[in-house]
Scaffold this motif. Structure first.
Motif, PDB file in Angstrom:
ATOM      1  N   GLY A 176     -10.475  11.660  -8.007  1.00 18.34           N
ATOM      2  CA  GLY A 176      -9.415  12.391  -8.691  1.00 18.34           C
ATOM      3  C   GLY A 176      -9.056  13.187  -7.673  1.00 18.34           C
ATOM      4  N   LEU A 177      -9.552  13.457  -5.945  1.00 13.89           N
ATOM      5  CA  LEU A 177      -8.420  13.687  -5.230  1.00 13.89           C
ATOM      6  C   LEU A 177      -7.210  12.100  -5.359  1.00 13.89           C
ATOM      7  CD1 LEU A 177     -10.479  16.144  -2.659  1.00 13.89           C
ATOM      8  CD2 LEU A 177      -8.428  16.759  -4.409  1.00 13.89           C
ATOM      9  N   LEU A 178      -8.786  11.188  -4.262  1.00 15.13           N
ATOM     10  CA  LEU A 178      -7.734   9.737  -4.426  1.00 15.13           C
ATOM     11  C   LEU A 178      -6.759   9.842  -5.731  1.00 15.13           C
ATOM     12  CD1 LEU A 178     -11.415   8.454  -2.614  1.00 15.13           C
ATOM     13  CD2 LEU A 178      -8.792   9.693  -1.885  1.00 15.13           C
ATOM     14  N   SER A 179      -6.941   9.852  -6.992  1.00 15.04           N
ATOM     15  CA  SER A 179      -6.184   9.017  -7.921  1.00 15.04           C
ATOM     16  C   SER A 179      -4.092   9.885  -7.188  1.00 15.04           C
ATOM     17  CB  SER A 179      -6.380   9.435  -9.222  1.00 15.04           C
ATOM     18  OG  SER A 179      -6.123  10.775  -9.285  1.00 15.04           O
ATOM     19  N   ILE A 180      -4.113  10.912  -6.547  1.00 12.24           N
ATOM     20  CA  ILE A 180      -2.877  11.764  -6.542  1.00 12.24           C
ATOM     21  C   ILE A 180      -2.366  10.757  -4.881  1.00 12.24           C
ATOM     22  CG2 ILE A 180      -1.824  14.100  -5.285  1.00 12.24           C
ATOM     23  CD1 ILE A 180      -4.243  14.983  -6.904  1.00 12.24           C
ATOM     24  N   LYS A 181      -1.495  10.130  -5.551  1.00 13.16           N
ATOM     25  CA  LYS A 181      -0.761   9.148  -4.128  1.00 13.16           C
ATOM     26  C   LYS A 181      -0.717   9.567  -2.395  1.00 13.16           C
ATOM     27  CE  LYS A 181       0.792   4.550  -3.356  1.00 13.16           C
ATOM     28  NZ  LYS A 181      -0.129   3.976  -2.446  1.00 13.16           N
ATOM     29  N   PRO A 182      -0.143  10.261  -2.500  1.00 13.83           N
ATOM     30  CA  PRO A 182      -0.158  10.837  -1.405  1.00 13.83           C
ATOM     31  C   PRO A 182      -0.980  11.811  -0.899  1.00 13.83           C
ATOM     32  CG  PRO A 182       1.233  12.446  -2.976  1.00 13.83           C
ATOM     33  CD  PRO A 182      -0.076  11.767  -3.721  1.00 13.83           C
ATOM     34  N   LEU A 183      -2.283  11.845  -0.761  1.00 12.67           N
ATOM     35  CA  LEU A 183      -3.921  12.242  -1.184  1.00 12.67           C
ATOM     36  C   LEU A 183      -4.243  11.373  -0.208  1.00 12.67           C
ATOM     37  CD1 LEU A 183      -5.059  14.870  -2.860  1.00 12.67           C
ATOM     38  CD2 LEU A 183      -4.263  14.616  -0.291  1.00 12.67           C
ATOM     39  N   PHE A 184      -4.039   9.858  -1.379  1.00  5.96           N
ATOM     40  CA  PHE A 184      -4.996   8.260  -0.840  1.00  5.96           C
ATOM     41  C   PHE A 184      -4.564   8.282   0.410  1.00  5.96           C
ATOM     42  CE2 PHE A 184      -4.468   3.626  -1.807  1.00  5.96           C
ATOM     43  CZ  PHE A 184      -5.845   3.445  -1.278  1.00  5.96           C
ATOM     44  N   ASN A 185      -2.729   7.822   0.724  1.00  2.00           N
ATOM     45  CA  ASN A 185      -2.265   7.927   1.637  1.00  2.00           C
ATOM     46  C   ASN A 185      -2.834   8.345   2.728  1.00  2.00           C
ATOM     47  OD1 ASN A 185      -1.223   6.336   0.412  1.00  2.00           O
ATOM     48  ND2 ASN A 185       0.848   7.094   0.063  1.00  2.00           N
ATOM     49  N   TRP A 186      -3.240   9.595   3.171  1.00  2.00           N
ATOM     50  CA  TRP A 186      -3.011  10.709   3.971  1.00  2.00           C
ATOM     51  C   TRP A 186      -5.137  10.154   3.807  1.00  2.00           C
ATOM     52  CZ3 TRP A 186      -7.607  14.766   4.361  1.00  2.00           C
ATOM     53  CH2 TRP A 186      -6.651  15.166   5.412  1.00  2.00           C
ATOM     54  N   ALA A 187      -5.857   9.917   3.189  1.00  2.00           N
ATOM     55  CA  ALA A 187      -7.566  10.189   3.553  1.00  2.00           C
ATOM     56  C   ALA A 187      -7.037   8.395   4.488  1.00  2.00           C
ATOM     57  CB  ALA A 187      -7.561   9.643   2.289  1.00  2.00           C
ATOM     58  N   LYS A 188      -6.564   7.675   3.958  1.00  2.00           N
ATOM     59  CA  LYS A 188      -6.946   6.380   4.513  1.00  2.00           C
ATOM     60  C   LYS A 188      -6.080   6.258   5.808  1.00  2.00           C
ATOM     61  CE  LYS A 188      -3.006   4.074   2.230  1.00  2.00           C
ATOM     62  NZ  LYS A 188      -2.293   3.370   2.764  1.00  2.00           N
ATOM     63  N   GLY A 189      -5.221   7.219   6.241  1.00  2.00           N
ATOM     64  CA  GLY A 189      -4.904   7.275   7.395  1.00  2.00           C
ATOM     65  C   GLY A 189      -5.860   7.545   7.882  1.00  2.00           C
ATOM     66  N   GLN A 190      -5.851   8.702   7.613  1.00  2.00           N
ATOM     67  CA  GLN A 190      -7.807   9.251   8.572  1.00  2.00           C
ATOM     68  C   GLN A 190      -8.681   8.319   8.976  1.00  2.00           C
ATOM     69  OE1 GLN A 190      -7.360  12.908   9.750  1.00  2.00           O
ATOM     70  NE2 GLN A 190      -5.187  12.588   9.289  1.00  2.00           N
ATOM     71  N   ALA A 191      -8.737   7.929   7.928  1.00  2.00           N
ATOM     72  CA  ALA A 191     -10.321   6.776   8.067  1.00  2.00           C
ATOM     73  C   ALA A 191      -9.927   5.279   8.938  1.00  2.00           C
ATOM     74  CB  ALA A 191     -10.148   5.942   6.378  1.00  2.00           C
ATOM     75  N   ARG A 192      -8.597   5.477   9.476  1.00  2.00           N
ATOM     76  CA  ARG A 192      -8.135   4.288   9.982  1.00  2.00           C
ATOM     77  C   ARG A 192      -7.870   5.128  11.677  1.00  2.00           C
ATOM     78  NH1 ARG A 192      -5.880  -0.445  11.262  1.00  2.00           N
ATOM     79  NH2 ARG A 192      -3.525  -0.263  12.708  1.00  2.00           N
ATOM     80  N   THR A 193      -7.763   6.402  12.083  1.00  5.46           N
ATOM     81  CA  THR A 193      -7.690   6.570  12.620  1.00  5.46           C
ATOM     82  C   THR A 193      -9.429   7.016  12.994  1.00  5.46           C
ATOM     83  OG1 THR A 193      -5.468   7.535  12.261  1.00  5.46           O
ATOM     84  CG2 THR A 193      -6.174   8.995  13.791  1.00  5.46           C
ATOM     85  N   LEU A 194      -9.491   7.296  12.611  1.00  8.49           N
ATOM     86  CA  LEU A 194     -11.419   7.700  13.030  1.00  8.49           C
ATOM     87  C   LEU A 194     -11.892   6.367  13.619  1.00  8.49           C
ATOM     88  CD1 LEU A 194     -13.119  10.063  12.256  1.00  8.49           C
ATOM     89  CD2 LEU A 194     -14.285   8.813  10.332  1.00  8.49           C
ATOM     90  N   MET A 195     -11.735   5.246  13.094  1.00 12.02           N
ATOM     91  CA  MET A 195     -12.094   3.913  13.183  1.00 12.02           C
ATOM     92  C   MET A 195     -11.563   3.019  14.663  1.00 12.02           C
ATOM     93  SD  MET A 195     -12.576   1.374  10.266  1.00 12.02           S
ATOM     94  CE  MET A 195     -10.985   1.112  10.109  1.00 12.02           C
ATOM     95  N   ILE A 196     -10.157   3.127  14.637  1.00  9.95           N
ATOM     96  CA  ILE A 196      -9.338   3.646  15.834  1.00  9.95           C
ATOM     97  C   ILE A 196     -10.485   4.202  17.566  1.00  9.95           C
ATOM     98  CG2 ILE A 196      -8.043   3.105  16.992  1.00  9.95           C
ATOM     99  CD1 ILE A 196      -6.023   2.344  14.537  1.00  9.95           C
TER     100      ILE A 196
END
Ligand SMILES: C[S@@+](CC[C@H](N)C(=O)[O-])C[C@H]1O[C@@H](n2cnc3c(N)ncnc32)[C@H](O)[C@@H]1O
Length: 318
Positions: free
Chosen positions: A31-51
């Motif tokens: 449900g949270l990921l279906s909210i676009k700004p939240l989705f964008n925020w989460a994927k940004g966090q995922a990328r930062t974590l990986m780098i």
């Protein structure tokens, strides 16, 4: 406000969740990921974590990306791309924190360093050895299950060739083909093959319809492909693999293990970050792989864990 609620939710530590049979937590994450700004925020966090993780294990993320970007990418792409290919809709969604999914130079130049980062923590002491160790653990199962070294091998979803090269090293006498839907990945794979003086036949095609002849292969391998597929595509790909294999030939896949306690006990925070980059995870986790393989015409099906969170599935063409 929405972001603040999400931030608080994500900070709740270690609430058990189950990806295979969606629980309240899992549904909340979706449900949270279906909210676009939240989705964008989460994927940004995922990328930062990986780098950050790459830096922690001594992998020079930006240096390696820059070196690839400096190559003649346009020429490589033109040599490998099938301009007639029509991409399936499911492939055109954002993947792995990239808006253009796998169809971009950004994704193609970062995929190898990202693999090192993602696999660094499979075992607590793994670090940069996590990725090669993961592939070795897959190959140990292949060697135990397949008595005669295969002569002609297809690596489905070969990406930039990491799994393809590993299979070549395992079976040096074999002819190895690498197939992927992303021409960007294949172009980088070809650059890497030339650097390492390897011969690989790259195929830009969907794994659902490879265009290869019937009964022409001894082994079809799919390393970390199936968690990226909706169930309908997974079924079609298994049917295509059965068509391509000689009778008695082997299909093998290595991927996330839905039965692993690692996923069952994953915190909502990590689950959210994971799902923000992997749109078909729920479908993969809920697919009965043994039953689907049987329906596609396979027998002698074995499923076994090869790491704390991965499994190897091997089956033989009837
Ligand atoms: C996670 S990567 C796996 C990479 C590689 N096999 C490895 O072990 O490092 C999954 C790959 O599958 C490819 N892929 C996804 N769906 C596909 C399809 N239907 N046909 C062909 N390739 C596909 C993606 O482009 C991507 O390169």
């Amino acid at each position: 406000m929405v972001l603040e609620i999400a931030r608080r939710f994500l900070l709740v530590p270690m609430i058990a969740s189950n990806v295979a049979t969606p629980t309240l937590t899992s549904r909340l994450v979706n449900g949270l990921l279906s909210i676009k700004p939240l989705f964008n925020w989460a994927k940004g966090q995922a990328r930062t974590l990986m780098i950050k993780r790459a830096a922690d294990i001594g992998v020079d993320w930006f240096g390696r990306v820059q070196a690839l970007m400096a190559q003649d990418l346009a020429t490589e792409l033109a040599a490998i791309e099938n301009p007639e290919l029509v991409y399936p809709d499911y492939y055109l969604r954002p993947f792995h924190a990239y808006d253009a999914g796998n169809l971009s130079w950004e994704a193609a130049t970062e995929v190898e360093v990202a693999a090192y980062a993602v696999h660094a923590r499979i075992w607590p002491d793994a670090g940069p050895q996590g990725d090669p160790r993961l592939r070795q653990s897959y190959h140990q199962v292949l060697q135990a299950r397949i008595p005669t070294p295969p002569q002609r091998i297809l690596d489905l979803g070969c990406s930039v060739g990491m799994s393809t090269f590993a299979l070549q090293d395992l079976y040096p006498e074999a002819e190895v083909l690498g197939l992927d839907l992303s021409p960007y990945f294949l172009a980088i794979g070809n650059i890497r093959a030339k650097e390492q003086q390897r011969q690989v036949q790259w195929i830009h095609a969907p794994a659902e319809s490879s265009g290869l002849p019937t009964a022409s292969l001894d082994l079809v391998s799919a390393c970390l492909l199936f968690h990226e597929l909706p169930q309908s595509a997974a079924r079609q790909i298994l049917t295509e693999a059965r068509r391509l294999l000689k009778p008695g030939g082997y299909f093998a896949l290595m991927d996330m293990n839905p039965a692993s306690p690692v996923y069952a006990q994953m915190s909502p925070a990590i689950l959210t970050l994971l799902k923000s980059t992997e749109p078909y995870l729920d479908q993969y986790f809920s697919l009965d792989m043994a039953e689907t393989l049987e329906q596609a015409g396979f027998e002698n099906i074995t499923l076994q864990p090869n790491t704390p969170r991965h499994r190897v599935v091997v089956a033989q063409a009837c």
